[in-house]
Scaffold this motif. Structure first.
Motif: not given
Length: 376
Positions: A194-206
C-alpha cells in the motif's frame, strides 16, 4: 504430473525474469536520461535567455527574441517540474508529490499549465514568422512587443483556466501497488504493498480517466501540431518561392546591372537574416512535432495495452516517450546554435576559454543595423 508442475514453475520463472528485465530497463531509461536532459536543458535555456537579451545579437527582431525568451523560461519550468519528482520516484522510490495534499493539487495544476503554455508559445512563434513573411509591412504594425505580451498573457490565462479543476479533483489516496510475482508450490501470487499516491476523488474518476485525457491530448498536441505543421508548410513553400525569385533577380541584375554592388549586398544580407531566423524556428517547430508524436501514440494505445500481458513493454514505451517530451524542452538551444552563425559567435564571445579565442564581438549596434534587425 511432476513434469507439468515443473513446466508451470519454469513458465512463472520466465515471466518473472521478463518482468524484471523490462522493469529495470524502464527504470534505467528514466534514471539516466532525466539528469542528462535536465542538465542540457538548464544550460541551454539559460544561455538562450541570456543571448536574446544582448544588444549584440542582431539576428532576431525584438518580438522574436521575446518569444524565444518566453519559450526558454517555460521549457526550464517543465524540465524541473516534470523531471525531478519522476527521478526521485525512480531512484529513491519516494513520491514527492504525495507528501502533502495541497502540494499534490498544486503540482498537477502547475505541471499541466506549464506544459500547455510551453507548447502554445511555439504556436505563437510559428504564427509570428508566417505573418512576417506573408505580410511583412503590416506585420511590423501588428507583431509588436505589446501584442506579443498580450498574446503570452492570454495563453497563460487560458492554460490556468483549463487546468484549475486539478485543484478540486486531486487528493491523497492509499493505493495498492503490485510488485514482482513470487513463486509458490501451487503457482504464483502477486505481492502487493500500500502506497500513498496523488490521485483523483472517486467522484471524478470517470471524467479524469475517460474525458480529460482526450481534452489534454487535443489542447497539448493535436491542435498545436496541426497549426505548427500548417504554418511551417506555408513558410517552407514561401521560402522556396522566394529562393526561385531571388535567383532570377540576381541573374537579371548581373546582366542588366540595374543595382549597385552595395545595394545588392544590403538586400541579400537582409533577406538572409529573415531566412535564417525562419529556418531555425521551423526546425524548432518540426522537432516538437517529431518528439511529441510518440506520446500521442502511447496515450491513444494505453487502454489497449495497460493491464495486459504487454504492460511491461508498454512501460518501456512510456518511459521513452516521457524522455522525448523532456528532450523537446531541452534541445532548442542546440537548434539555435546549429542554424544561426550569430548565435554561435555570441557563444564564443561568452566562453572564449572553451573555443581557444579571445575575440570579442562589439557591443555597439548602429541605427542602420538596428533597423535591419527590427525588420526581421
Amino acid at each position: 504430473m511432476e513434469f507439468s508442475v515443473a513446466k508451470m514453475h519454469m513458465s512463472v520463472e520466465q515471466e518473472e525474469m521478463h518482468h524484471r528485465v523490462t522493469n529495470n530497463t524502464a527504470r534505467y531509461i528514466w534514471s539516466v536520461g532525466i539528469p542528462i536532459l535536465i542538465a542540457m536543458g538548464l544550460t541551454g535555456n539559460s544561455i538562450s535567455l541570456y543571448i536574446t537579451k544582448q544588444k549584440s545579437v542582431q539576428l532576431m527582431s525584438h518580438v522574436t527574441s521575446f518569444y524565444i525568451g518566453c519559450i526558454a523560461v517555460a521549457d526550464t519550468c517543465v524540465l524541473l517540474w516534470l523531471g525531478i519528482p519522476k527521478w526521485f520516484m525512480v531512484i529513491l522510490n519516494k513520491d514527492l508529490v504525495a507528501l502533502d495534499e495541497w502540494f499534490c493539487k498544486f503540482y498537477f495544476f502547475s505541471l499541466y499549465s506549464i506544459g500547455d503554455i510551453a507548447v502554445w508559445f511555439l504556436v505563437l512563434v510559428s504564427v509570428d514568422r508566417l505573418l512576417a513573411l506573408y505580410i511583412p509591412v503590416k506585420s511590423k504594425m501588428v507583431c509588436t512587443i505589446r501584442t506579443a505580451k498580450i498574446a503570452v498573457a492570454a495563453i497563460i490565462i487560458c492554460a490556468i483556466a483549463k487546468n484549475t479543476e486539478q485543484l478540486f479533483t486531486r487528493t491523497i489516496q492509499m493505493t495498492k501497488v503490485t510488485t514482482l510475482p513470487h513463486i509458490h508450490r501451487n503457482g504464483k501470487s502477486n505481492h502487493t504493498i500500500t502506497r500513498q499516491t496523488c490521485s483523483f476523488h472517486h467522484s471524478a474518476n470517470h471524467f479524469e480517466n475517460h474525458i480529460r485525457p482526450w481534452i489534454g491530448l487535443t489542447v497539448y498536441a493535436v491542435i498545436p501540431l496541426t497549426l505548427i505543421l500548417l504554418c511551417n508548410v506555408l513558410i517552407i513553400k514561401l521560402l522556396l518561392k522566394h529562393k526561385t525569385k531571388m535567383t532570377t533577380r540576381i541573374k537579371k541584375s548581373k546582366r542588366k546591372q540595374l543595382l549597385s554592388k552595395s545595394d545588392n549586398n544590403t538586400k541579400v544580407k537582409k533577406k538572409d537574416k529573415v531566412k535564417t531566423v525562419t529556418i531555425i524556428l521551423v526546425c524548432v517547430s518540426l522537432a516538437f512535432v517529431v518528439l511529441v508524436i510518440p506520446t500521442i501514440v502511447v496515450e491513444l494505445t494505453r487502454p489497449y495495452y495497460e493491464d495486459t500481458k504487454y504492460n511491461d513493454m508498454f512501460e518501456i514505451f512510456t518511459a521513452t516517450s516521457d524522455l522525448l517530451i523532456l528532450c523537446n524542452h531541452s534541445i532548442n538551444f542546440f537548434l539555435y546554435s546549429l542554424g544561426a552563425r550569430t548565435f554561435r559567435k555570441e557563444i564564443r564571445r561568452m566562453f572564449p576559454c572553451c573555443f581557444g579565442t579571445s575575440a570579442q564581438i562589439p557591443q555597439h549596434v548602429s541605427a542602420q543595423e538596428q533597423q535591419s534587425r527590427d525588420s526581421c
